[in-house]
Scaffold this active site. Structure first.
Site, PDB file in Angstrom:
ATOM      1  N   ASN A 214      -4.019   2.407 -13.219  1.00 43.53           N
ATOM      2  CA  ASN A 214      -4.664   2.629 -11.937  1.00 43.53           C
ATOM      3  C   ASN A 214      -6.170   2.719 -12.178  1.00 43.53           C
ATOM      4  O   ASN A 214      -6.637   2.594 -13.309  1.00 43.53           O
ATOM      5  CB  ASN A 214      -4.145   3.916 -11.321  1.00 43.53           C
ATOM      6  CG  ASN A 214      -4.810   4.171  -9.999  1.00 43.53           C
ATOM      7  OD1 ASN A 214      -4.974   3.254  -9.209  1.00 43.53           O
ATOM      8  ND2 ASN A 214      -5.227   5.383  -9.767  1.00 43.53           N
ATOM      9  N   THR A 215      -6.916   2.947 -11.103  1.00 41.80           N
ATOM     10  CA  THR A 215      -8.369   3.088 -11.239  1.00 41.80           C
ATOM     11  C   THR A 215      -8.721   4.297 -12.110  1.00 41.80           C
ATOM     12  O   THR A 215      -7.946   5.244 -12.215  1.00 41.80           O
ATOM     13  CB  THR A 215      -9.008   3.260  -9.857  1.00 41.80           C
ATOM     14  OG1 THR A 215      -8.324   4.309  -9.187  1.00 41.80           O
ATOM     15  CG2 THR A 215      -8.945   1.976  -9.050  1.00 41.80           C
TER      16      THR A 215
ATOM     17  N   LYS B  99       0.871  -1.172   0.000  1.00 41.49           N
ATOM     18  CA  LYS B  99       0.000   0.000   0.000  1.00 41.49           C
ATOM     19  C   LYS B  99       0.914   1.231   0.000  1.00 41.49           C
ATOM     20  O   LYS B  99       1.967   1.238   0.651  1.00 41.49           O
ATOM     21  CB  LYS B  99      -0.888  -0.069   1.258  1.00 41.49           C
ATOM     22  CG  LYS B  99      -1.768   1.126   1.489  1.00 41.49           C
ATOM     23  CD  LYS B  99      -3.054   1.074   0.694  1.00 41.49           C
ATOM     24  CE  LYS B  99      -3.816   2.388   0.887  1.00 41.49           C
ATOM     25  NZ  LYS B  99      -4.792   2.645  -0.171  1.00 41.49           N
TER      26      LYS B  99
ATOM     27  N   ASN C 259     -13.599   3.319  -5.154  1.00 45.31           N
ATOM     28  CA  ASN C 259     -12.989   3.719  -3.880  1.00 45.31           C
ATOM     29  C   ASN C 259     -12.548   5.159  -3.902  1.00 45.31           C
ATOM     30  O   ASN C 259     -12.282   5.738  -4.953  1.00 45.31           O
ATOM     31  CB  ASN C 259     -11.804   2.789  -3.553  1.00 45.31           C
ATOM     32  CG  ASN C 259     -10.511   3.297  -4.150  1.00 45.31           C
ATOM     33  OD1 ASN C 259      -9.780   4.075  -3.534  1.00 45.31           O
ATOM     34  ND2 ASN C 259     -10.219   2.899  -5.389  1.00 45.31           N
TER      35      ASN C 259
ATOM     36  N   CYS D 150      -2.473   8.785  -7.842  1.00 41.28           N
ATOM     37  CA  CYS D 150      -3.592   8.730  -6.902  1.00 41.28           C
ATOM     38  C   CYS D 150      -4.642   9.774  -7.280  1.00 41.28           C
ATOM     39  O   CYS D 150      -4.364  10.971  -7.336  1.00 41.28           O
ATOM     40  CB  CYS D 150      -3.132   8.943  -5.467  1.00 41.28           C
ATOM     41  SG  CYS D 150      -4.502   8.712  -4.337  1.00 41.28           S
TER      42      CYS D 150
ATOM     43  N   LYS E  44       3.914   4.165 -11.654  1.00 46.82           N
ATOM     44  CA  LYS E  44       2.508   3.805 -11.875  1.00 46.82           C
ATOM     45  C   LYS E  44       1.755   5.065 -12.283  1.00 46.82           C
ATOM     46  O   LYS E  44       1.678   6.030 -11.529  1.00 46.82           O
ATOM     47  CB  LYS E  44       1.924   3.199 -10.600  1.00 46.82           C
ATOM     48  CG  LYS E  44       0.507   2.679 -10.777  1.00 46.82           C
ATOM     49  CD  LYS E  44       0.100   1.831  -9.573  1.00 46.82           C
ATOM     50  CE  LYS E  44      -1.325   1.359  -9.624  1.00 46.82           C
ATOM     51  NZ  LYS E  44      -1.720   0.628  -8.415  1.00 46.82           N
TER      52      LYS E  44
HETATM   53  C1  LIG Z   1      -9.649   0.456  -2.017  1.00 48.31           C
HETATM   54  C2  LIG Z   1      -8.509   0.659  -2.971  1.00 48.31           C
HETATM   55  C3  LIG Z   1      -7.333   1.304  -2.526  1.00 48.31           C
HETATM   56  C4  LIG Z   1      -6.269   1.501  -3.402  1.00 48.31           C
HETATM   57  N1  LIG Z   1      -5.129   2.101  -2.933  1.00 48.31           N
HETATM   58  C5  LIG Z   1      -4.046   2.230  -3.745  1.00 48.31           C
HETATM   59  C6  LIG Z   1      -2.822   2.755  -3.253  1.00 48.31           C
HETATM   60  O1  LIG Z   1      -2.679   3.131  -2.088  1.00 48.31           O
HETATM   61  N2  LIG Z   1      -1.781   2.830  -4.121  1.00 48.31           N
HETATM   62  C7  LIG Z   1      -1.864   2.403  -5.403  1.00 48.31           C
HETATM   63  O2  LIG Z   1      -0.863   2.444  -6.146  1.00 48.31           O
HETATM   64  N3  LIG Z   1      -3.026   1.900  -5.912  1.00 48.31           N
HETATM   65  C8  LIG Z   1      -4.115   1.805  -5.109  1.00 48.31           C
HETATM   66  N4  LIG Z   1      -5.271   1.249  -5.598  1.00 48.31           N
HETATM   67  C9  LIG Z   1      -5.363   0.875  -7.044  1.00 48.31           C
HETATM   68  C10 LIG Z   1      -5.045  -0.606  -7.269  1.00 48.31           C
HETATM   69  O3  LIG Z   1      -3.713  -0.923  -6.896  1.00 48.31           O
HETATM   70  C11 LIG Z   1      -5.257  -1.004  -8.747  1.00 48.31           C
HETATM   71  O4  LIG Z   1      -4.380  -0.218  -9.544  1.00 48.31           O
HETATM   72  C12 LIG Z   1      -6.684  -0.782  -9.241  1.00 48.31           C
HETATM   73  O5  LIG Z   1      -7.619  -1.164  -8.258  1.00 48.31           O
HETATM   74  C13 LIG Z   1      -6.972  -1.552 -10.545  1.00 48.31           C
HETATM   75  O6  LIG Z   1      -6.826  -2.951 -10.374  1.00 48.31           O
HETATM   76  P1  LIG Z   1      -8.097  -3.960 -10.213  1.00 48.31           P
HETATM   77  O7  LIG Z   1      -8.950  -3.776 -11.419  1.00 48.31           O
HETATM   78  O8  LIG Z   1      -7.502  -5.321 -10.068  1.00 48.31           O
HETATM   79  O9  LIG Z   1      -8.807  -3.511  -8.963  1.00 48.31           O
HETATM   80  C14 LIG Z   1      -6.368   1.060  -4.746  1.00 48.31           C
HETATM   81  C15 LIG Z   1      -7.532   0.403  -5.175  1.00 48.31           C
HETATM   82  C16 LIG Z   1      -8.584   0.193  -4.307  1.00 48.31           C
HETATM   83  C17 LIG Z   1      -9.829  -0.526  -4.807  1.00 48.31           C
END
Ligand SMILES: Cc1cc2nc3c(=O)[nH]c(=O)nc-3n(C[C@H](O)[C@H](O)[C@H](O)COP(=O)(O)O)c2cc1C
Length: 379
Positions: free
Chosen positions: A218-219, A46, A88, A154, A191
């Site tokens: 990322n998201t 994280k 999120n 982020c 990233k």
């Molecule tokens: C609740 C939550 C918290 C996240 N926190 C971080 C973070 O602190 N740092 C980061 O690089 N990505 C963070 N992400 C993004 C994820 O690492 C990932 O890039 C994103 O969810 C896409 O992947 P997925 O489709 O498998 O969820 C977070 C995602 C979620 C859902």
């Protein structure tokens, strides 16, 4: 022929190419320990920062589902509904660097053959902030982290010099990467945010700064839906909401599109793919586009918090796939990495129908829906 799951990515030796991405599954020592015991080849912690972190009141993440019955996309749980996405607005780790440091060391001592990448984030507005990046990098690598992932994405940032506000500025991408590379003794991955006009521009800037790999996606920026009964956003605090991040199955084709842009622009560079992966078939698309490793978040969150069944399916899928393609001489991921990268071309390069079927450029059928039967209209 025995299959070989191992690989070297950015100079780091991996047991297998599957990592938990930086998110709740990697927020603690106990989670990371369970993840390694379950079989993940690596984790990205994280994101660790130096500034105090206070999350919003209430839920930081929720899941949206949809069903054939109602076709709604909603956070409301209902029987038979399938996962659509995660949403999120969680910030980075609320634990300090001092909290993380001994944990990184203990985890690496307990699992020397597993890969731990430290995700880090600071500002970029002045030399002091650049020094913060270096402090985070030096501490994490000093405690034994195998690599660093710079959080340039982020999406929930108000500060103009942080998170995706760095990822949206090619100058900052380059300057911060260079500052970290000045002190880094381990590989540096960047990233990026998918929320820019052309992710290739920011990736190029990171490579100029010395990045060893780009991580995407990322998201995606998004807001929750409005409940038609209460007229409130499905997730809100005092009725208010702000832009958050969409992950999970809904972003898979979107993330693949970003990855295709990246791997086509930089065929000789290293990429780690993320977005909507829950089993090997989805991971395969990223490998076939040119990724060396892939990362998982949403699917793992829904599977006992760290994804023991997800990693079991990923490993079984890889073994099965390599077994099926032993006849092609494929022994490991490297043998099929990038095999479909060159199939993504300009639309103008895609074959058109033969002239006989082409109707001088116009279709005879109107629209996409099947024609309606003639209905007698009574006057
Ligand atoms: C609740 C939550 C918290 C996240 N926190 C971080 C973070 O602190 N740092 C980061 O690089 N990505 C963070 N992400 C993004 C994820 O690492 C990932 O890039 C994103 O969810 C896409 O992947 P997925 O489709 O498998 O969820 C977070 C995602 C979620 C859902």
């Amino acid at each position: 022929m025995a299959v070989d799951r191992s690989l070297t990515f950015t100079g780091i030796q991996f047991e297998n190419p599957f990592l938990l991405s930086s998110a709740p599954p990697t927020e603690s020592e106990s989670n990371i320990t369970r993840a390694f015991e379950a079989g993940w080849g690596g984790v990205v912690t994280k994101t660790i920062g130096l500034h105090p972190v206070v999350n919003v009141y209430g839920a930081k993440a929720k899941f949206m589902r949809t069903s054939p019955e109602d076709a709604n996309v909603s956070m409301k749980k209902r029987p038979g509904a399938a996962l659509h996405s995660s949403w999120n607005w969680e910030l980075i780790s609320d634990k300090t660097l001092e909290w993380w440091a001994p944990r990184i060391r203990r985890i690496k001592e307990a699992f020397p053959n597993k890969v731990l990448i430290a995700s880090i984030m600071a500002g970029s507005g002045n030399d002091k902030e650049l020094r913060h990046w270096q402090e985070l990098a030096e501490t994490a690598q000093g405690e034994g982290a195998d690599g660093l992932e710079l959080n340039f994405f982020c999406p929930h940032m108000d500060r103009r010099d942080m998170g995706s506000n760095i990822g949206k500025d090619q100058g900052l991408c380059s300057v911060v990467t260079e500052a970290v590379k000045e002190v880094a003794k381990v590989p540096v991955w960047c990233k990026l945010t998918p929320a820019t006009a052309d992710i290739v521009v920011e990736a190029a800037a990171c490579f100029r700064g010395g990045a060893d790999a780009i991580v995407s996606s990322n998201t995606f920026p998004s807001i929750p839906l409005i409940d038609p009964e209460t007229l409130e956003f499905e997730i809100n605090v005092d009725g208010f909401v702000s832009s958050g991040g969409l992950g999970g199955p809904a972003i898979l084709p979107l993330s693949l599109a970003k990855m295709a842009q990246l791997t086509k622009a930089f065929p000789d560079k290293n990429f780690s793919g993320i977005g909507g992966i829950s089993d090997f078939n989805q991971a395969l698309s990223y490998f076939a586009l040119g990724c060396g490793t892939v990362q998982v978040c949403t699917a793992a969150m829904l599977d006992q918090a760290i994804g023991p069944n997800v990693i079991r399916k990923l490993l079984a899928g890889l073994d099965r796939f390599l077994g099926e393609h032993a006849k092609d001489g494929w022994k490991n991921v490297e043998d099929f990495r990038g095999i479909r990268r060159d199939r993504i071309v300009l639309q103008s390069e895609i074959r058109r129908p033969d002239s006989a079927d082409y109707h001088s450029g116009y279709e005879t059928v109107e629209g996409y829906a099947a024609p309606q039967p003639e209905v007698a209209v009574r006057v």
